[in-house]
Every structure is written in C-alpha cells, then in structure tokens.
Design an enzyme around this catalytic site. Structure first.
Site, PDB file in Angstrom:
ATOM      1  N   HIS A 175      45.330  73.163  28.680  1.00 26.85           N
ATOM      2  CA  HIS A 175      44.702  74.287  29.385  1.00 26.85           C
ATOM      3  C   HIS A 175      43.274  73.938  29.787  1.00 26.85           C
ATOM      4  O   HIS A 175      42.853  74.180  30.926  1.00 26.85           O
ATOM      5  CB  HIS A 175      44.716  75.515  28.474  1.00 26.85           C
ATOM      6  CG  HIS A 175      44.127  76.743  29.072  1.00 26.85           C
ATOM      7  ND1 HIS A 175      44.886  77.710  29.688  1.00 26.85           N
ATOM      8  CD2 HIS A 175      42.844  77.166  29.166  1.00 26.85           C
ATOM      9  CE1 HIS A 175      44.091  78.676  30.123  1.00 26.85           C
ATOM     10  NE2 HIS A 175      42.849  78.367  29.816  1.00 26.85           N
ATOM     11  N   GLU A 176      42.528  73.350  28.869  1.00 24.27           N
ATOM     12  CA  GLU A 176      41.139  73.005  29.169  1.00 24.27           C
ATOM     13  C   GLU A 176      41.045  71.898  30.219  1.00 24.27           C
ATOM     14  O   GLU A 176      40.164  71.917  31.081  1.00 24.27           O
ATOM     15  CB  GLU A 176      40.425  72.568  27.885  1.00 24.27           C
ATOM     16  CG  GLU A 176      40.393  73.623  26.787  1.00 24.27           C
ATOM     17  CD  GLU A 176      39.827  74.939  27.256  1.00 24.27           C
ATOM     18  OE1 GLU A 176      38.900  74.933  28.094  1.00 24.27           O
ATOM     19  OE2 GLU A 176      40.320  75.983  26.793  1.00 24.27           O
ATOM     20  N   HIS A 204      41.256  73.410  33.581  1.00 26.80           N
ATOM     21  CA  HIS A 204      40.000  73.992  34.047  1.00 26.80           C
ATOM     22  C   HIS A 204      39.130  72.935  34.722  1.00 26.80           C
ATOM     23  O   HIS A 204      38.472  73.200  35.731  1.00 26.80           O
ATOM     24  CB  HIS A 204      39.232  74.598  32.873  1.00 26.80           C
ATOM     25  CG  HIS A 204      39.655  75.992  32.520  1.00 26.80           C
ATOM     26  ND1 HIS A 204      39.787  76.993  33.452  1.00 26.80           N
ATOM     27  CD2 HIS A 204      39.966  76.548  31.315  1.00 26.80           C
ATOM     28  CE1 HIS A 204      40.160  78.109  32.845  1.00 26.80           C
ATOM     29  NE2 HIS A 204      40.285  77.864  31.551  1.00 26.80           N
ATOM     30  N   GLU A 240      42.261  81.547  35.224  1.00 27.76           N
ATOM     31  CA  GLU A 240      42.942  81.409  33.942  1.00 27.76           C
ATOM     32  C   GLU A 240      44.443  81.239  34.130  1.00 27.76           C
ATOM     33  O   GLU A 240      45.082  80.431  33.461  1.00 27.76           O
ATOM     34  CB  GLU A 240      42.655  82.623  33.057  1.00 27.76           C
ATOM     35  CG  GLU A 240      41.214  82.724  32.592  1.00 27.76           C
ATOM     36  CD  GLU A 240      40.772  81.506  31.810  1.00 27.76           C
ATOM     37  OE1 GLU A 240      41.619  80.835  31.202  1.00 27.76           O
ATOM     38  OE2 GLU A 240      39.562  81.214  31.804  1.00 27.76           O
ATOM     39  N   ASP A 278      46.685  78.102  33.033  1.00 26.10           N
ATOM     40  CA  ASP A 278      47.878  78.272  32.198  1.00 26.10           C
ATOM     41  C   ASP A 278      49.090  77.589  32.821  1.00 26.10           C
ATOM     42  O   ASP A 278      49.839  76.883  32.141  1.00 26.10           O
ATOM     43  CB  ASP A 278      48.188  79.759  32.013  1.00 26.10           C
ATOM     44  CG  ASP A 278      47.185  80.451  31.111  1.00 26.10           C
ATOM     45  OD1 ASP A 278      46.577  79.786  30.264  1.00 26.10           O
ATOM     46  OD2 ASP A 278      47.011  81.680  31.254  1.00 26.10           O
TER      47      ASP A 278
END
Length: 489
Positions: A138-139, A142, A203, A207
């Site tokens: 997930h990070e 980003h 977000e 995801d």
C-alpha cells in the site's frame, strides 16, 4: 550484531509527528477493480527531482528526532521484503528506501523520494509476512502514484499557500521536537498539514494497486483483510486504540471490500516465513516494551505449550532474551543448535557473532563471518558485523574497506559511519575520525556540527593536498545544505 551507539531520540515525536505529518497510513477503504488509474499526469510543477531533494531533507530530520533503528539484521530483512514488492510494481521512478522506527504504535508511512517508514509495532501485531507485505505494498503504491506531490499541488491551487511554504511548515514541525506536540497542535504548521492528507480517491488507488503488487509478488491477497479484521476485533472496545484506527476506522464494509477484492484472485497457499517470525522475535526482545524477564517468559511459554508458528523462532527469541539477561552459555547452546539446522541463517549468525564477541573470541567470529562473506559478499549483516569485529579485535585497517563498501551501497545508513569513526580512532587518524563524524552528523541534518568536525579534520590533515581539498569541498556543500534547511524552516 549488538547496537554500538544507536541514536536514542524523542519517543514523543516518533509516536506523533512522523505518523501525522506524512499521513500515509494503512487503514483505508478498499475499492473495486474498475477504479481509474490516476497515474502521475496531474503532477506538473513538483518534479521528481524536487521530491528527491525534499525526501532526503525529511529523512535527515527524522534521523535527528526519531528512534530510527540501525539494526543490520532487521534492516536487511525489511529492505529485501520491500524490494521484492517494488520489483513487482509499475511506474517506479525513484529508488526505494525502507527503514524501521522503534515505536510500538501500529503504523507505516511513505514520503518523498521513495522513503517508506515502518513502526516496529507493525511487526508485533502482524501474524504473517503476507500481512506485513500488504501494508508495504500500500505504501509503495502511494510513492509510485506520487500521491503526496499531487495532494500538495491540489492544495496550492485552492489556496494562497505555495508548495515551498507548505513543505516548510511540515519540516518546521518535525524539526522542533523540543517544543513538543502539544505546543505544536495549534501552530500553522499542523493546520497546513491537515489540509494535504491523501484524498479518499488516492487511498482507493493505493489499495487497488497495492493489492495487485501483493499478488504479483507471491503473497496472500487475503492478508490485508485478515490483518485489519483482527485489528478491528482486538481494539473494538479499547479506550485508546492505535493511532491508525483513530484517524482511519475499520468499518465492516471496508473489510468486506477487501475480502471481495482478494476473492477475485486465484487461491494459492502461501507458507508462513521463518525469517518474518525471527524478525518479530528479535523486535519483541530488543525493541519493544517487554522487559528482559518478560520476553524470556513469553518464549518459554510458547515452547512449553507448543504455541508458535516455528519452533526455531521461539528458540531464537529465548536465546536473545537469555543473552540480554547475560546468561550467555545458555543462549549459545540454543544458537549452536539452530546453526546446526541452518548454518547460513543471518539471524543466527548475527547472534553467534555477539556471543563470540562477548567472549573475546575474535578469531572465531572472524572465521565465521569471513566464511559467510564468501557466500554473501554484499550482505549488510555480514559486512557490518565483520567490520565491527575487526575494530574490536584491534585490526581496524581491515574494517575500512568493508565499511566503504557498505557506504557505497547505502549512503543513508548511519551505522557504517559510526564504526568508521571507531576504526580511525583506533588508528589514531584524527583527520578521518573527524571526517567520519561529520558525515554521521550530516545524516541527521546537523550541518553546523558537521562543519565543526570538518574544521577539526582540516587541522589534522597535515598538509595532505587531496584530503584538504576534499574537506574544503564538503564544508561548502554542508554550508549550502544548512542554508537550504534554514530556508525551509
């Protein structure tokens, strides 16, 4: 490897500022596969080059104000896991740098320049490597989607604030640990930051892409739903849930969406990872709130009741706890038994090295590590341990090339500079000792202190022309960096 002089920083800032400021936490909604891929087209003015510059500055400030772990074994494990995920990501435009913070809070965050920070509490609360990997994926998303840069640009367009002004406000907040978070709560810095957190769409994109990275890297797609479901149950009735759950609740609908998304991928069994369990045990003993006695009791109970994923991990945890309690002979019996089962496992080798170091059996430690270096010539664990042992054994000259190699592969790692300063001190080479200390200080954004160290190095250089020129150039660079940092504040 035992910590040599690991930095002990403000726990208050680690628990609050970093998690809040970068807001790349993991408890957010999962989305459907038909979401558009926003890509990076929206980022027009905040270039990748600027991201790299700001990322480097932020990382230096974090080192000065938070308990960053310089544990070679954990760092190598985390980097290898993170890079395995990065290798299966698309749109990777910058190198990634994974690091650990000693913090029992459940959190992870990402910021400019491919930096991904992980709280040690994440290891303590994850049951499998796939669960940890789901957070990292997930990070990573980003970063690849440049969400922070896009949020900054969107905020700039909707207000009179400039990107430089907003970044300066954030940097001021993390650069002022002495003020305390309570005092900073009403400052313009936090008020500005609160407006640039990732949007819900960002977000959902992270995801969705993170799930694909997780699957492509060979991990269990159900891990995210499992992890967050367990957290929701565990903290449902607590008065002080984890910081992540305070800002990003876990409604049943979100967990259901995660399960539905995972169900779209083929089922396959992903075996649990011994190295993950070893890393978790290492954190439980060395970098958690457990006392040494409590840690020993924990692993004794696991072994007595057969309550473990891997018996080896429970034994390893017990050995570490025994070492901390200075029961070295008992610890060595366990480690020797583990090495007989797996003589190339770096977790065991690191602890065996500590035991040999404690006994002053430097020859034995050197033989063990030199043999490992033939198998793993670029291993951070092997080379850092070997360099440290050479220094302890009064053979500092042999440590220098190992440390130079470590620095070449990871210029952000503070540990090689710490050992390098010790090596040059034993060699009575004051100029290079001060030079090493300067580089160490610069990694924590202490440019003024670094310049002072370089001035001392200059005085002890005894007219060596090339060395003097090198020092002068570094002083100019640090002065420029110091002015740039002051401008951001």
């Amino acid at each position: 490897m035992r910590k040599l002089s690991l930095l002990t920083f403000s726990k208050t800032l680690a628990a609050s500022a970093i998690s809040v400021l970068f807001a790349a936490s993991i408890g957010h909604s999962f989305a459907n596969n038909d979401l558009p891929d926003l890509g990076t087209a929206a980022v027009n003015t905040f270039s990748l080059e600027k991201e790299t510059v700001y990322g480097d500055a932020y990382m230096r400030v974090i080192r000065s104000s938070a308990p960053v772990l310089s544990d070679p074994v954990l760092n190598q494990y985390l980097s290898e896991l993170g890079n395995k995920l990065v290798a299966n990501a698309t749109g990777v435009k910058t190198p990634f740098y994974f690091f650990l913070l000693r913090n029992d809070e459940i959190n992870a965050f990402a910021f400019f320049g491919g930096h991904v920070g992980v709280h040690s509490g994440l290891f303590l609360n994850a049951d499998t490597e796939s669960e940890l990997a789901s957070v990292l994926a997930h990070e990573i998303s980003h970063v690849t989607q440049r969400h922070l840069a896009r949020s900054l640009e969107a905020q700039e367009k909707s207000s009179t604030a400039t990107i430089v002004g907003m970044l300066g406000a954030i940097l001021l907040t993390i650069a002022a640990p002495q003020a305390g978070m309570a005092a900073l709560a009403t400052t313009q810095a936090l008020a500005t930051q609160s407006k640039i957190n990732y949007t819900r769409l960002h977000e959902k994109e992270a995801d969705r892409i993170g799930m694909q990275i997780l699957v492509d890297a060979g991990f269990d797609p159900n891990a995210a739903a499992t992890f967050f479901s367990q957290l929701a149950i565990r903290y449902r009735f607590t008065t002080t849930p984890p910081q992540m759950l305070l800002t990003h609740p876990l409604p049943e609908s979100r967990i259901t969406e995660a399960r539905n998304r995972a169900a779209q991928y083929p089922k396959h069994n992903v075996p649990n990872s011994l190295n993950f369990q070893l890393a978790k045990a290492r954190i439980q003993v060395r970098f958690s709130s457990f006392s040494d006695d409590a840690a020993l009791s924990l692993f004794d109970q696991q072994l007595r009741k057969n309550e473990y994923s891997f018996k080896e991990a429970a034994l390893y945890g017990k050995a570490l706890a025994l070492f901390r309690l200075e029961k070295f002979d008992q610890a060595e019996v366990i480690i020797d038994g583990l090495l007989k089962q797996d003589d190339n496992n770096l977790f065991y080798i690191d602890t065996k090295t500590d035991l040999l170091d404690q006994k002053k059996d430097f020859a034995g430690a050197i033989a063990l590590l030199e043999a490992q270096r033939k198998l793993k010539p670029t291993s951070q664990v092997v080379n850092a341990n070997l360099a440290n042992i050479y220094v302890q054994a009064d053979q500092p000259k042999k440590a220098i090339p190992l440390l130079e190699e470590l620095i070449f592969f990871d210029k952000q790692n503070m540990l090689p500079y710490q050992i390098m300063a010790d090596a040059y001190r034993k060699l009575d080479n004051k100029a290079l000792e001060y030079y090493s200390n300067a580089e160490l200080m610069a990694l924590s954004a202490n440019y003024k202190g670094a310049i002072d160290q370089l001035n001392y190095a200059y005085r002890y250089s005894d007219g060596q022309t090339l060395q003097l020129a090198r020092i002068e150039a570094r002083i100019r660079q640090f002065r420029q960096a110091d002015r740039a940092m002051d401008a951001l504040k």
